[in-house]
Design a protein around this motif. Structure first.
Motif, mmCIF file in Angstrom:
data_model
loop_
_atom_site.group_PDB
_atom_site.id
_atom_site.type_symbol
_atom_site.label_atom_id
_atom_site.label_comp_id
_atom_site.label_asym_id
_atom_site.label_seq_id
_atom_site.Cartn_x
_atom_site.Cartn_y
_atom_site.Cartn_z
ATOM 1 N N TYR A 145 0.845 -1.195 0.000
ATOM 2 C CA TYR A 145 0.000 0.000 0.000
ATOM 3 C C TYR A 145 0.880 1.245 0.000
ATOM 4 O O TYR A 145 1.987 1.229 0.542
ATOM 5 C CB TYR A 145 -0.863 0.027 1.256
ATOM 6 C CG TYR A 145 -2.248 -0.552 1.091
ATOM 7 C CD1 TYR A 145 -2.533 -1.549 0.175
ATOM 8 C CD2 TYR A 145 -3.283 -0.105 1.893
ATOM 9 C CE1 TYR A 145 -3.805 -2.067 0.062
ATOM 10 C CE2 TYR A 145 -4.554 -0.619 1.776
ATOM 11 C CZ TYR A 145 -4.818 -1.595 0.864
ATOM 12 O OH TYR A 145 -6.074 -2.115 0.745
ATOM 13 N N ILE A 176 -0.907 7.045 1.423
ATOM 14 C CA ILE A 176 -2.275 7.565 1.420
ATOM 15 C C ILE A 176 -3.288 6.442 1.651
ATOM 16 O O ILE A 176 -4.291 6.624 2.341
ATOM 17 C CB ILE A 176 -2.597 8.351 0.118
ATOM 18 C CG1 ILE A 176 -3.920 9.105 0.249
ATOM 19 C CG2 ILE A 176 -2.600 7.447 -1.093
ATOM 20 C CD1 ILE A 176 -3.903 10.243 1.229
ATOM 21 N N ASP A 177 -2.995 5.267 1.092
ATOM 22 C CA ASP A 177 -3.887 4.111 1.308
ATOM 23 C C ASP A 177 -3.860 3.666 2.759
ATOM 24 O O ASP A 177 -4.894 3.316 3.331
ATOM 25 C CB ASP A 177 -3.475 2.951 0.404
ATOM 26 C CG ASP A 177 -3.529 3.315 -1.067
ATOM 27 O OD1 ASP A 177 -4.503 3.964 -1.488
ATOM 28 O OD2 ASP A 177 -2.583 2.947 -1.800
ATOM 29 N N LEU A 226 -3.188 5.560 5.330
ATOM 30 C CA LEU A 226 -3.877 6.582 6.126
ATOM 31 C C LEU A 226 -5.386 6.404 6.101
ATOM 32 O O LEU A 226 -6.089 6.786 7.036
ATOM 33 C CB LEU A 226 -3.513 7.991 5.644
ATOM 34 C CG LEU A 226 -2.111 8.456 6.013
ATOM 35 C CD1 LEU A 226 -1.780 9.763 5.277
ATOM 36 C CD2 LEU A 226 -1.983 8.638 7.523
ATOM 37 N N ASN A 227 -5.880 5.797 5.037
ATOM 38 C CA ASN A 227 -7.321 5.556 4.891
ATOM 39 C C ASN A 227 -7.714 4.139 5.299
ATOM 40 O O ASN A 227 -8.880 3.763 5.166
ATOM 41 C CB ASN A 227 -7.761 5.829 3.454
ATOM 42 C CG ASN A 227 -7.685 7.287 3.107
ATOM 43 O OD1 ASN A 227 -8.165 8.131 3.868
ATOM 44 N ND2 ASN A 227 -7.060 7.612 2.004
ATOM 45 N N HIS A 228 -6.778 3.370 5.806
ATOM 46 C CA HIS A 228 -7.035 1.989 6.202
ATOM 47 C C HIS A 228 -7.909 1.962 7.459
ATOM 48 O O HIS A 228 -7.829 2.847 8.313
ATOM 49 C CB HIS A 228 -5.704 1.276 6.475
ATOM 50 C CG HIS A 228 -5.839 -0.201 6.637
ATOM 51 N ND1 HIS A 228 -6.191 -0.780 7.827
ATOM 52 C CD2 HIS A 228 -5.662 -1.215 5.743
ATOM 53 C CE1 HIS A 228 -6.221 -2.094 7.673
ATOM 54 N NE2 HIS A 228 -5.907 -2.383 6.432
ATOM 55 N N GLN A 229 -8.728 0.923 7.591
ATOM 56 C CA GLN A 229 -9.621 0.784 8.758
ATOM 57 C C GLN A 229 -8.881 0.804 10.081
ATOM 58 O O GLN A 229 -9.405 1.271 11.075
ATOM 59 C CB GLN A 229 -10.412 -0.527 8.662
ATOM 60 C CG GLN A 229 -11.510 -0.516 7.642
ATOM 61 C CD GLN A 229 -12.249 -1.851 7.653
ATOM 62 O OE1 GLN A 229 -11.654 -2.890 7.886
ATOM 63 N NE2 GLN A 229 -13.540 -1.788 7.378
#
Length: 104
Positions: free
Chosen positions: A93, A96-97, A99-102
């Motif tokens: 990842y 940015i991915d 940072l948006n992870h659950q």
């Protein structure tokens, strides 16, 4: 942007760095995954060594570190670590991915 330097702490180096290949930001994502793994388990997933070739061989022969053997760890954290510790840097990842992870 990529680089080919060989400076850093061996136990946090990504597979591509240990190979002497060009590397970029995904190498930092690998190091983040190793650091979080260490925080969770209290140990680095690889035995200590001062020889890059030994560490590289261990990485190539074994599957990437994960937290699957820790039932008390949340599924979100396990997935976060898996996203960081992909052997192929193209499969990790991006920041940015993550940072948006659950998990975050």
């Amino acid at each position: 942007m990529s680089t080919q330097t060989y400076v850093g702490t061996l136990c946090y180096m990504s597979p591509e760095r240990l190979d002497g290949s060009q590397y970029s930001f995904p190498s930092d994502i690998w190091a983040l995954g190793i650091i979080i793994y260490e925080m969770v388990t209290g140990k680095n997933p690889y035995p200590p060594t001062d020889k890059p070739i030994i560490l590289n061989e261990m990485m190539r022969k074994e599957k990437a570190p994960d937290l699957d053997n820790y039932p008390q760890i949340s599924a979100e954290l396990k997935d976060f670590i898996k996203r960081c510790l992909q052997m192929n840097p193209a499969h990790r990842y991006q920041a940015i991915d993550l940072l948006n992870h659950q998990f975050i």
